[in-house]
Structures are given as C-alpha cells and as structure tokens.
Design a protein around this motif. Structure first.
Motif, PDB file in Angstrom:
ATOM      1  N   HIS A 135       0.859  -1.190   0.000  1.00 55.12           N
ATOM      2  CA  HIS A 135       0.000   0.000   0.000  1.00 55.12           C
ATOM      3  C   HIS A 135       0.892   1.237   0.000  1.00 55.12           C
ATOM      4  N   ILE A 136       0.731   2.074  -1.026  1.00 51.60           N
ATOM      5  CA  ILE A 136       1.437   3.351  -1.110  1.00 51.60           C
ATOM      6  C   ILE A 136       0.402   4.470  -1.223  1.00 51.60           C
ATOM      7  N   SER A 137       0.591   5.512  -0.422  1.00 47.27           N
ATOM      8  CA  SER A 137      -0.205   6.727  -0.560  1.00 47.27           C
ATOM      9  C   SER A 137       0.737   7.896  -0.818  1.00 47.27           C
ATOM     10  N   LEU A 138       0.200   8.959  -1.393  1.00 47.92           N
ATOM     11  CA  LEU A 138       0.987  10.118  -1.776  1.00 47.92           C
ATOM     12  C   LEU A 138       0.446  11.361  -1.092  1.00 47.92           C
ATOM     13  N   ALA A 139       1.338  12.259  -0.716  1.00 45.32           N
ATOM     14  CA  ALA A 139       0.932  13.557  -0.170  1.00 45.32           C
ATOM     15  C   ALA A 139       1.834  14.626  -0.763  1.00 45.32           C
ATOM     16  N   GLY A 140       1.246  15.757  -1.143  1.00 50.85           N
ATOM     17  CA  GLY A 140       2.041  16.806  -1.764  1.00 50.85           C
ATOM     18  C   GLY A 140       1.598  18.184  -1.336  1.00 50.85           C
ATOM     19  N   PHE A 141       2.541  19.112  -1.295  1.00 48.16           N
ATOM     20  CA  PHE A 141       2.288  20.472  -0.858  1.00 48.16           C
ATOM     21  C   PHE A 141       2.611  21.469  -1.974  1.00 48.16           C
ATOM     22  N   SER A 142       1.690  22.379  -2.231  1.00 46.34           N
ATOM     23  CA  SER A 142       1.909  23.499  -3.143  1.00 46.34           C
ATOM     24  C   SER A 142       2.400  23.004  -4.504  1.00 46.34           C
ATOM     25  N   LEU A 143       3.588  23.421  -4.951  1.00 48.07           N
ATOM     26  CA  LEU A 143       4.103  22.947  -6.241  1.00 48.07           C
ATOM     27  C   LEU A 143       4.177  21.424  -6.277  1.00 48.07           C
ATOM     28  N   MET A 166      -3.315  12.821  -1.191  1.00 51.03           N
ATOM     29  CA  MET A 166      -3.800  14.073  -0.625  1.00 51.03           C
ATOM     30  C   MET A 166      -2.874  15.194  -1.070  1.00 51.03           C
ATOM     31  N   ALA A 167      -3.447  16.330  -1.429  1.00 46.93           N
ATOM     32  CA  ALA A 167      -2.664  17.487  -1.845  1.00 46.93           C
ATOM     33  C   ALA A 167      -3.152  18.721  -1.095  1.00 46.93           C
ATOM     34  N   VAL A 168      -2.221  19.579  -0.706  1.00 52.44           N
ATOM     35  CA  VAL A 168      -2.524  20.712   0.168  1.00 52.44           C
ATOM     36  C   VAL A 168      -2.008  22.006  -0.450  1.00 52.44           C
ATOM     37  N   SER A 169      -2.875  23.026  -0.480  1.00 53.02           N
ATOM     38  CA  SER A 169      -2.493  24.376  -0.917  1.00 53.02           C
ATOM     39  C   SER A 169      -1.885  24.353  -2.316  1.00 53.02           C
ATOM     40  N   VAL A 170      -2.645  23.830  -3.262  1.00 47.83           N
ATOM     41  CA  VAL A 170      -2.121  23.568  -4.610  1.00 47.83           C
ATOM     42  C   VAL A 170      -2.523  24.652  -5.605  1.00 47.83           C
ATOM     43  N   PRO A 171      -1.559  25.249  -6.309  1.00 49.90           N
ATOM     44  CA  PRO A 171      -1.864  26.180  -7.401  1.00 49.90           C
ATOM     45  C   PRO A 171      -2.225  25.387  -8.658  1.00 49.90           C
ATOM     46  N   CYS A 172      -3.483  25.026  -8.796  1.00 49.26           N
ATOM     47  CA  CYS A 172      -3.895  24.115  -9.877  1.00 49.26           C
ATOM     48  C   CYS A 172      -3.734  24.725 -11.262  1.00 49.26           C
ATOM     49  N   ASP A 173      -3.767  26.049 -11.341  1.00 55.44           N
ATOM     50  CA  ASP A 173      -3.509  26.774 -12.585  1.00 55.44           C
ATOM     51  C   ASP A 173      -2.245  27.593 -12.347  1.00 55.44           C
ATOM     52  N   LEU A 174      -1.114  27.125 -12.826  1.00 55.20           N
ATOM     53  CA  LEU A 174       0.171  27.726 -12.487  1.00 55.20           C
ATOM     54  C   LEU A 174       0.275  29.186 -12.930  1.00 55.20           C
ATOM     55  N   GLY A 175      -0.139  29.465 -14.152  1.00 54.18           N
ATOM     56  CA  GLY A 175      -0.032  30.828 -14.657  1.00 54.18           C
ATOM     57  C   GLY A 175      -0.904  31.795 -13.887  1.00 54.18           C
ATOM     58  N   ALA A 176      -2.140  31.396 -13.606  1.00 55.66           N
ATOM     59  CA  ALA A 176      -3.066  32.271 -12.881  1.00 55.66           C
ATOM     60  C   ALA A 176      -2.601  32.478 -11.444  1.00 55.66           C
ATOM     61  N   SER A 177      -2.067  31.438 -10.828  1.00 50.34           N
ATOM     62  CA  SER A 177      -1.587  31.576  -9.453  1.00 50.34           C
ATOM     63  C   SER A 177      -0.335  32.434  -9.389  1.00 50.34           C
ATOM     64  N   LEU A 178       0.494  32.382 -10.418  1.00 46.51           N
ATOM     65  CA  LEU A 178       1.668  33.255 -10.443  1.00 46.51           C
ATOM     66  C   LEU A 178       1.237  34.724 -10.459  1.00 46.51           C
ATOM     67  N   THR A 260      -8.650  10.827  -3.882  1.00 48.24           N
ATOM     68  CA  THR A 260      -7.687  11.919  -3.730  1.00 48.24           C
ATOM     69  C   THR A 260      -8.368  13.111  -3.067  1.00 48.24           C
ATOM     70  N   LEU A 261      -7.760  13.612  -2.010  1.00 52.57           N
ATOM     71  CA  LEU A 261      -8.294  14.761  -1.277  1.00 52.57           C
ATOM     72  C   LEU A 261      -7.455  15.991  -1.580  1.00 52.57           C
ATOM     73  N   LEU A 262      -8.116  17.068  -1.974  1.00 54.82           N
ATOM     74  CA  LEU A 262      -7.469  18.365  -2.200  1.00 54.82           C
ATOM     75  C   LEU A 262      -7.995  19.354  -1.179  1.00 54.82           C
ATOM     76  N   ILE A 263      -7.095  19.925  -0.386  1.00 52.17           N
ATOM     77  CA  ILE A 263      -7.462  20.934   0.612  1.00 52.17           C
ATOM     78  C   ILE A 263      -6.809  22.255   0.239  1.00 52.17           C
ATOM     79  N   ASN A 264      -7.611  23.224  -0.146  1.00 50.53           N
ATOM     80  CA  ASN A 264      -7.150  24.572  -0.454  1.00 50.53           C
ATOM     81  C   ASN A 264      -7.952  25.574   0.361  1.00 50.53           C
ATOM     82  N   ALA A 265      -7.276  26.366   1.167  1.00 50.16           N
ATOM     83  CA  ALA A 265      -7.961  27.348   2.004  1.00 50.16           C
ATOM     84  C   ALA A 265      -8.564  28.455   1.148  1.00 50.16           C
TER      85      ALA A 265
END
Length: 322
Positions: A135-143, A166-178, A260-265
C-alpha cells in the motif's frame, strides 16, 4: 464527489492568511528526525535524495511518499510534521527532495519543476522494488501537490499499490496563481522565492557557465522572469506560458482514478479561482475537495501539535488502507 464540509476551526489569531502562512513556514518547530538519507540514481544519469522515516516497528507494508513546494526540501516543518504523523501510526515515510533541493547541486542542467512527474514515477518504482510495499499513498504540498495531481491524472494507470493521495495548498492553474503571487499583498513571499531561486541559478551558472549567463540571472526581477530564463527552457518548453499550460494539474484532475483529497484554504493568497475546482470535484468519483475558510498557504494551525491537514491526511488515507 460532493464538496466536503470542512471541520477546520482556526484559532482567532491565525484567521489572518499572512500570519498563518508565515508562522507555519518560519516559526513552527517539529521535534522529529529522519531515519536515513538515500541517494536515488535516476534513469537519465541524475540523482535525487530521499529522506526515509521509519516507525518503531519497521515491518510495515505501508508507505507514504511526500513532495515539497517551490524552493523547499524534505526538512521543512510541513514535511516533518506529515512524516511524524504517519510514522506514529506505523507507516514508513519517504520524503522527496527534488533535484538540487537536498543541499547539493544535481548533475544535469535541468532540475525540477511543477510538472516533472517522471521523478515521482521513479521514486514509486524504486519503493516498490526496494520493499515490495502493498500500500502506497501520496501527499504533496503546493508545487509538489500540483506535480502529484498531474502524475495521477496524466497516465492511464498508476501502480495498483498506489491507493490514495492528498494534496494541500495547490496552485492548480500555475499561470493564474503566479499572477496572484505577484500582487502587492504577496510582495514579501514573491521576493523571498525570487531571492532563493536566483541564488540557485548563480550556483547553476558556476556549474554550467555555457548554459546560463550571470548577467541574465541578475536581470531577473520576477518569478516569471526566472521561468522564462531557466525553468521553461531547461525542461524543454518554448517559454513560461507553455510550461504553465502543459504542467498545470487542473486539466488532469478529471482523469484521477484513485481517492484523492485536495485541501485549499479559501483565504490562500497564493491561489487563483481556478485552484478551487468545484465543478470537477462534483463530477468526479475520486476527487474530494475541501475548502476551509481559513488556513492561508499550508497554515492550518490548530490546538495541539498536529496541524489540521495532518489530521485530515490520517483520516482520509488510513481509512482507505485497511
């Protein structure tokens, strides 16, 4: 999946997006040490370093792989906090240091970017060969969260052992978030990122003087300029716009096939409206979206040692590992 109601209750003082972001990034202390560092030789002749963390009972078949954000590394508090939370529950944890992020310049002119999923793929393959995890799970932050979500959505299948993410505080649209990051209220963050990235580019100039000119580095006055000069060109993209377009995870979210859980404040000042993919989540059987009102950028502070996103990771991932 329906949009998840968030149970995050921010302490009053940390309802400020900037205060929660800065405190979590610069002032949080996590009493935790990695177990060992392993150098992973990559198929293109380069390397990256993995920081392994083991529970007291080392005979586990469960692994969490964690990816960090821009100009980060495996020793950041948010990485160590996640590792500590899972090793306490009996999991192995592999904290990725992206190329050139572990204190030593990588061998090739290229390094890492928000869409370099081939490196995550090699880490997953290596982990399966190394310990035969079931069993492997993945977690990622921002980029690193963008990279993780792109990895899950861009390919037809992932190894059957990869069960959840699970991913946290993710800029899903890189150009717009920049564009958001370049606004005046984010000046301190963008300047800090720019300073760190330019320092790395000066190191790269010394190693590859024929590839990048120090005067061009000095003239970079924005993150966009860095991506135009180096990130896009070094990784095979025509320019920054093509890099942002092809590497933004937003387009890959509908194709994710594991829970997959995405948490964005809601008050994350780094994120654009496209980073809250409500419609996609509602139409997906696998993407869960949680939008807490507060939390800033990876600043989900709460009473006690664990941050809210660590508590949610334990709930979401461990429930799917039984």
């Amino acid at each position: 999946m329906p949009i998840l109601d968030s149970s995050y209750h921010s302490p009053l003082i940390f309802r400020s997006a900037h205060l929660s972001t800065i405190y979590a990034a610069l002032l949080r202390k996590v009493d935790f040490r990695i177990s060992k560092r392993e150098r992973l030789e990559l198929s293109d002749g380069d390397f990256l370093d993995l920081d392994w963390c083991y529970p007291l009972n080392k005979n586990t078949e469960k692994l969490l792989i964690v990816t960090h954000g821009l100009a980060g590394n495996a020793q950041r508090p948010y990485m160590l906090g996640m590792a500590k939370s899972f090793t306490e529950k009996g999991w192995d944890v592999a904290l990725m240091n992206f190329r050139s992020c572990s204190g030593e310049l990588n061998r090739l002119y290229r390094s890492y970017n928000a869409g370099a999923t081939e490196d995550l793929e090699e880490v997953v393959t290596h982990a399966l060969k190394k310990n035969k995890y079931r069993h492997i799970s993945l977690a990622g932050f921002s980029l690193g969260g963008n990279l993780l979500l792109k990895y899950l959505g861009e390919r037809n299948t992932v190894p059957t052992e990869v069960k959840s993410a699970m991913a946290v505080s993710v800029p899903c649209d890189l150009g717009a978030s920049l564009k958001e990051l370049n606004k005046n209220h984010n000046f301190l963050y963008s300047r800090r990122f720019l300073k760190n990235l330019k320092e790395q580019l000066y190191e790269r100039h010394l190693a590859f003087p024929g590839e990048i000119d120090k005067n061009d580095i000095a003239s970079c006055n924005s993150l966009l300029a860095v991506d135009e000069l180096y990130t896009s060109k070094a990784h095979g993209y025509k320019d920054a716009a093509e890099y942002y377009k092809k590497c933004s995870c937003l387009q890959f979210l509908p194709h994710i096939k594991i829970p997959t859980l995405l948490i964005n404040a809601e008050n994350d000042s780094f994120l654009s409206p496209n980073s809250y993919p409500v419609k996609t989540a509602k139409n997906s059987s696998f993407l869960y979206l949680e939008i807490p009102k507060y939390g800033g950028h990876v600043g989900f502070i709460q009473k006690g040692e664990k941050y809210y996103h660590e508590k949610r990771a334990l709930e979401f991932i461990i429930d799917r590992s039984q």
